[in-house]
Design an enzyme around this catalytic site. Sequence first.
Site, short mmCIF file in Angstrom:
data_model
loop_
_atom_site.label_atom_id
_atom_site.label_comp_id
_atom_site.label_asym_id
_atom_site.label_seq_id
_atom_site.Cartn_x
_atom_site.Cartn_y
_atom_site.Cartn_z
N LEU A 74 -4.08 12.05 -9.45
CA LEU A 74 -4.83 10.81 -9.24
C LEU A 74 -3.93 9.81 -8.50
O LEU A 74 -2.73 10.03 -8.34
CB LEU A 74 -5.28 10.25 -10.58
CG LEU A 74 -6.31 11.16 -11.28
CD1 LEU A 74 -6.41 10.83 -12.75
CD2 LEU A 74 -7.67 11.02 -10.60
N CYS A 78 -2.06 6.20 -1.91
CA CYS A 78 -0.99 5.23 -2.17
C CYS A 78 0.35 5.88 -2.54
O CYS A 78 1.35 5.68 -1.86
CB CYS A 78 -1.45 4.22 -3.22
SG CYS A 78 -0.12 3.23 -3.92
N CYS A 83 1.27 3.46 0.58
CA CYS A 83 2.05 2.29 0.15
C CYS A 83 3.46 2.64 -0.30
O CYS A 83 4.41 1.91 0.01
CB CYS A 83 1.37 1.55 -1.00
SG CYS A 83 -0.41 1.56 -0.96
N HIS A 133 2.86 10.89 -8.96
CA HIS A 133 1.65 11.69 -9.18
C HIS A 133 1.51 12.06 -10.66
O HIS A 133 0.44 11.93 -11.26
CB HIS A 133 1.71 13.00 -8.38
CG HIS A 133 1.80 12.80 -6.89
ND1 HIS A 133 2.32 13.76 -6.06
CD2 HIS A 133 1.40 11.78 -6.11
CE1 HIS A 133 2.24 13.32 -4.81
NE2 HIS A 133 1.69 12.13 -4.82
N PHE A 496 15.79 -23.04 -8.05
CA PHE A 496 16.60 -23.22 -6.85
C PHE A 496 17.83 -22.31 -6.88
O PHE A 496 18.46 -22.22 -7.92
CB PHE A 496 17.01 -24.69 -6.77
CG PHE A 496 17.65 -25.06 -5.48
CD1 PHE A 496 16.90 -25.13 -4.32
CD2 PHE A 496 19.00 -25.30 -5.42
CE1 PHE A 496 17.50 -25.47 -3.12
CE2 PHE A 496 19.60 -25.63 -4.22
CZ PHE A 496 18.85 -25.71 -3.07
P1 FAD Z 1 -7.56 6.77 -1.24
O1 FAD Z 1 -6.35 6.37 -1.96
O2 FAD Z 1 -7.42 7.39 0.10
O3 FAD Z 1 -8.33 7.76 -2.21
C1 FAD Z 1 -9.36 8.59 -1.77
C2 FAD Z 1 -9.32 9.83 -2.63
O4 FAD Z 1 -10.50 10.56 -2.42
C3 FAD Z 1 -8.15 10.76 -2.30
O5 FAD Z 1 -7.39 10.98 -3.46
C4 FAD Z 1 -8.82 12.02 -1.77
O6 FAD Z 1 -8.13 13.18 -2.14
C5 FAD Z 1 -10.17 11.94 -2.46
N1 FAD Z 1 -11.26 12.64 -1.76
C6 FAD Z 1 -11.72 12.40 -0.51
N2 FAD Z 1 -12.76 13.22 -0.26
C7 FAD Z 1 -12.97 13.97 -1.37
C8 FAD Z 1 -13.89 14.98 -1.74
N3 FAD Z 1 -14.85 15.38 -0.91
N4 FAD Z 1 -13.78 15.53 -2.96
C9 FAD Z 1 -12.83 15.14 -3.83
N5 FAD Z 1 -11.94 14.17 -3.53
C10 FAD Z 1 -12.01 13.60 -2.33
N6 FAD Z 1 -2.16 -1.37 0.65
C11 FAD Z 1 -1.49 -2.29 -0.08
O7 FAD Z 1 -2.12 -3.06 -0.81
N7 FAD Z 1 -0.13 -2.38 -0.05
C12 FAD Z 1 0.61 -1.58 0.76
O8 FAD Z 1 1.83 -1.67 0.79
C13 FAD Z 1 -0.05 -0.61 1.56
N8 FAD Z 1 0.65 0.20 2.36
C14 FAD Z 1 -0.01 1.12 3.11
C15 FAD Z 1 0.73 1.92 3.96
C16 FAD Z 1 0.10 2.85 4.76
C17 FAD Z 1 0.90 3.74 5.66
C18 FAD Z 1 -1.32 2.96 4.70
C19 FAD Z 1 -2.02 3.97 5.55
C20 FAD Z 1 -2.06 2.17 3.86
C21 FAD Z 1 -1.41 1.23 3.06
N9 FAD Z 1 -2.13 0.40 2.19
C22 FAD Z 1 -1.46 -0.54 1.47
C23 FAD Z 1 -3.58 0.56 1.99
C24 FAD Z 1 -3.86 1.39 0.73
O9 FAD Z 1 -3.10 2.58 0.78
C25 FAD Z 1 -5.34 1.73 0.64
O10 FAD Z 1 -6.10 0.54 0.75
C26 FAD Z 1 -5.70 2.42 -0.66
O11 FAD Z 1 -4.89 3.55 -0.86
C27 FAD Z 1 -7.18 2.80 -0.66
O12 FAD Z 1 -7.52 3.43 -1.85
P2 FAD Z 1 -8.87 4.27 -1.95
O13 FAD Z 1 -9.00 4.66 -3.37
O14 FAD Z 1 -9.98 3.57 -1.30
O15 FAD Z 1 -8.60 5.56 -1.05
C1 COM Z 2 -0.96 3.54 -7.44
C2 COM Z 2 -2.22 4.29 -7.38
S1 COM Z 2 0.29 4.27 -6.45
S2 COM Z 2 -3.39 3.55 -8.40
O1 COM Z 2 -3.99 2.44 -7.72
O2 COM Z 2 -2.70 3.09 -9.63
O3 COM Z 2 -4.39 4.55 -8.74
#
Ligand code: FAD
Ligand code: COM
Length: 518
Positions: A74, A78, A83, A133, A496
């Site tokens: 899960l 990120c 991140c 993870h 400060f």
């Molecule tokens: P995700 O974390 O992408 O989760 C989607 C999940 O869906 C995945 O685990 C995937 O395996 C699963 N999935 C997809 N399709 C299927 C399917 N058909 N069946 C089963 N599972 C599926 N944000 C910040 O606030 N701070 C930061 O420092 C930051 N740094 C970043 C750096 C980079 C390089 C990038 C690219 C982004 C960064 N972000 C940051 C943005 C942040 O990572 C995202 O906004 C966030 O991870 C989005 O979460 P989410 O749950 O929407 O998507």
């Molecule tokens: C943090 C992932 S790295 S989540 O937002 O706690 O699920």
Amino acid sequence: MQLNNVTLGIAEWRDLIRRVEIGEVREPLVNIDDSDAAPWDAIFVGGGAAGRFGAAYLKAMGGRPLVVDRWPFLGGSCPHQACVPHHLFSEAARELDYMRWNSGTLWFPKFDDSTASILDLISLFRSGRAAAHAFMNWQTKEQLGVEYVLNAEATVIDCHTVNVADGSYTARNLVLATGAQTAHPRIPGIRKRGVFDFASLIEDLDYEPTKCVIVGGSKVAMEYGSFFQATGCQTTILSRSPLMRGTSLHHVDEDLRIFVVSGMRARGLTVHEDSATLEILGDEHVEGVRARLADGAEIVLDTDFVLLATGELPATAELVRTLGIELDEHGFVEVDTQMRTSVAGVYAVGDLIGSPLEMFKARKCGMTAARNIMGEPYTLDLSQYPDFLHTTYEVTWVGLTEQEAREKYGEIIVIQMPPNGLDQPIPLPLAEGSMLYAFTRPEITGYQKAVFDARSRRLVGAHHVGFGAKDAFQYLDHLIKRGITIDELGEMNELFLNPEHFIQLSRLRAGQHALHDL
Ligand code: FAD
Ligand code: COM
Ligand code: KPC
């Protein structure tokens, strides 16, 4: 593999995830309480920040969520590719920058960037990321009591049904949380070896780049470009629009932008704004990039490494086909402020619904969907939020820029450090992280600005480049929403020397009946 009846510790989760990654375990990791006959309140399709937080919130409210994710853990992108590596690289960039500026002075050795390796740091991250993870799986199961199926692709069948390898699940509601991926621009040669995006960079890099071209001007471009350059890998950014002024970033103050971008250039990065990437050159492996610059001139940049950082888009074709959900004009899933899609009972959260693509938004839309599903109406307000990025600095901002505030309020006052009109650079702002620079290179300690509505005396915007102030902006966001005034700021207690000098500088002006800039 049914895991509901066993308690795996962190080490055991790490080992299980490793066995999945090397192909030794192929079956789904099932954490479902078969003895519980209650129906599912919601299936979260995707267990990243949005899905995991949504499920945790729904469970906390007394509901029964199920999370399905194709990865064996899960937390989503990120901790895997986004991140967490970004922060590792940005911390490295800052350390390397420090070593370079201080090279050969005091106790600092002569800086030798041949020992700074992009590949080493990526390998370090790759070999260590399973700790996060494992924690995500452990916390979600043991502390939060959320049920899940991992290492299992989900296929949405209809608005109540999801097929997973081990069977079919039905729920009252679906919450789509499948994230977004780099949108690959249509540039000839983009499939050559040596062309990466943020995800393939982590998964596939197997050589040390000697030069880098970044296509795009996103946060990822600025952050990763600053890191590559800091390792000594000559980096060029090709951006269609001026950095920090494209459509994806809001409320970027022009003075802050100038400090940030000129700071990148001062560190040797080449930034071509208003440029177009025409072609990626080379036989099998990238050897160069052809581009057109703002003045119309065409150039060829020699490089063995290209990073695509042109923003992200979700994969929606399947969801549109099976559910008929509507998309917005950018291609993200359309939702209302309660995270409801155009299909009854189907919610969408996180990167899938578009800007801002940030963790706070992903997690909070998960929470919003959960509350609405559980019959506690809640709307997500994204009208103001704090934002940040890294170069070799930490750059943070919230609220309105000086120009936006002037347009909105007419009469504003600005408190900034360093002030305008000095005849030579001063070592301010000054706090931890820049104390040495203060005595050697005062012009690089940082830049900050607070903007007030002169009539109401309220703080309406804050902007910072430096070190150590990111946390403060989480709380400044809240204080601005509560209407904090310059007088109240002046009554706060600074620690400060403080990274942002807003409290004490406000106190220097708060005594004025008619406020003046500082
Ligand atoms: P995700 O974390 O992408 O989760 C989607 C999940 O869906 C995945 O685990 C995937 O395996 C699963 N999935 C997809 N399709 C299927 C399917 N058909 N069946 C089963 N599972 C599926 N944000 C910040 O606030 N701070 C930061 O420092 C930051 N740094 C970043 C750096 C980079 C390089 C990038 C690219 C982004 C960064 N972000 C940051 C943005 C942040 O990572 C995202 O906004 C966030 O991870 C989005 O979460 P989410 O749950 O929407 O998507
Ligand atoms: C943090 C992932 S790295 S989540 O937002 O706690 O699920
Ligand atoms: C970096 C990492 O391991 C992700 S863990 C998120 C921890 S917290 O935000 O405290 O739940």
